[in-house]
Design an enzyme around this catalytic site. Structure first.
Site, short mmCIF file in Angstrom:
data_model
loop_
_atom_site.label_atom_id
_atom_site.label_comp_id
_atom_site.label_asym_id
_atom_site.label_seq_id
_atom_site.Cartn_x
_atom_site.Cartn_y
_atom_site.Cartn_z
CB THR A 126 -0.97 -0.02 1.20
OG1 THR A 126 -1.69 -1.24 1.13
CG2 THR A 126 -1.94 1.13 1.15
NE ARG A 174 -1.90 -0.07 6.03
CZ ARG A 174 -1.68 -1.14 5.28
NH1 ARG A 174 -0.74 -2.00 5.60
NH2 ARG A 174 -2.40 -1.36 4.19
CG HIS A 230 -7.02 -1.54 2.97
ND1 HIS A 230 -6.59 -0.45 2.24
CD2 HIS A 230 -5.96 -2.40 3.00
CE1 HIS A 230 -5.34 -0.65 1.86
NE2 HIS A 230 -4.94 -1.82 2.31
C1 NCD Z 1 -4.01 -5.88 3.41
C2 NCD Z 1 -4.14 -5.00 4.65
O1 NCD Z 1 -3.21 -4.31 5.01
O2 NCD Z 1 -5.24 -5.02 5.19
N1 NCD Z 1 -2.80 -5.66 2.74
C3 NCD Z 1 -2.79 -4.72 1.75
O3 NCD Z 1 -2.86 -3.55 2.03
N2 NCD Z 1 -2.78 -5.14 0.48
C4 NCD Z 1 -4.27 -7.31 3.65
C5 NCD Z 1 -3.49 -8.01 4.72
O4 NCD Z 1 -2.62 -7.44 5.37
O5 NCD Z 1 -3.78 -9.20 4.90
#
Ligand code: NCD
Length: 303
Positions: A52, A101, A129
């Protein structure tokens, strides 16, 4: 000024515009390479991430902008006890847009309420997300041609998986989508989500066996068991390998079913599935950059 906290912050029509823009960027990236010249993106990541954060950074760099930020709460003033409200006020003086985040549900929303620049929720605890959902929807739309009339199986940790919660929320607004939730009883999708499906009269079922429903699926959305959100390690160890998608299970699926996964993968998809033409999870990563480029341009009102 707009923020993005949940995929529902954009109407279906606005999402459609965003996906069209993302597909234009995919076809002719050169046309967009100076659109964000002089603009800065701040990535404020209080929780681990590879995809991300780097996807946001690649998106801004592809648009000719630059990037500042931190990728570890311990290296930021949060370690000294600063609140996200104060941090965002400070970041607002340095940057034009922020992707945040945070392990606490709602933290990016608190930040947005005090911010003078657009804030994007890049994952808040086990809650939402939204940019992963934009990625998932763009992948579905690009590979299938539309977002309607299909059956999607969501498999794994449906309790703590924020990507699952955001995706179900978003797909509820499209016609003819049937949901099959595949999880052990301990990791079932939260009640507030199934209640919303009932209220809207949307078809869904909950099962434990992946094999049993494999042949019904047009999409299979696999997820990792979210170790960091478990209260004890024993439960995690008991549940972590509950589902492992492998060649044998893929043989039960339709020839045109597509496998999605937000990544990172742990054990839930065997590497021998990677060569299967139906494995779409690495293509999904590319769509993530295009859709984040489209989102940055939209929130900065540069389109
Ligand atoms: C996800 C998350 O961070 O929620 N990862 C992501 O951003 N692609 C999925 C995960 O961590 O399993």
């Amino acid at each position: 000024m707009r923020h993005l906290m949940s995929p529902l912050d954009f109407s279906v029509e606005e999402l459609e515009k965003l996906f069209i823009l993302a597909n234009e960027i995919e076809k002719d990236p050169d046309r967009f390479k100076e659109k964000c010249k002089g603009k800065k993106l701040a990535t404020c990541f209080y929780e681990p991430s590879t995809r991300t954060r780097l996807s946001f950074e690649a998106a801004m760099i592809n648009l000719g902008g630059s990037v500042i930020g931190f990728s570890d709460a311990n290296s930021s003033s949060a370690a000294k006890g600063e609140s996200v409200s104060d941090t965002i006020r400070v970041i607002s003086c340095f940057a034009d847009i922020c992707a945040m985040r945070h392990p606490k549900e709602g933290a990016p929303m608190v930040a947005a309420s005090k911010s003078s620049i657009p804030v994007i929720n890049a994952g808040d605890g086990g809650h939402q997300h939204p940019t992963q959902t934009l990625t998932d929807l763009l992948t579905i739309r690009s590979l299938r041609g539309n977002i309607k009339n299909f059956t999607i199986g969501l498999c794994g940790d449906l309790k703590f998986g924020r990507t699952v919660h955001s995706l179900i929320n978003a797909l509820m607004r499209y016609p003819g989508i049937k949901f099959i939730f595949i999880s052990p009883p301990e990791l079932k999708v939260p009640d507030y989500i199934t209640s919303a499906l009932v209220d809207k009269g949307i078809e869904y079922k909950e099962v434990i066996s992946l094999e049993e429903v494999m042949s019904e699926l047009d999409f299979l959305y696999m997820t990792r068991v979210q170790r960091e959100r478990f209260f004890n390690e024993e439960d995690y160890v008991r549940l972590k390998d509950f589902y492992i998608l492998n060649k044998e299970k893929m043989a039960l699926a339709k020839d045109d079913m597509l496998v999605l996964h937000p990544l990172p993968r742990v054990n839930e998809i065997s590497v021998d599935v990677d060569d299967d033409p139906r494995a779409a999870y690495f293509k999904q990563v590319k769509y993530g950059v295009y859709v984040r480029m489209a989102l940055i341009l939209t929130l900065l009102e540069l389109v």
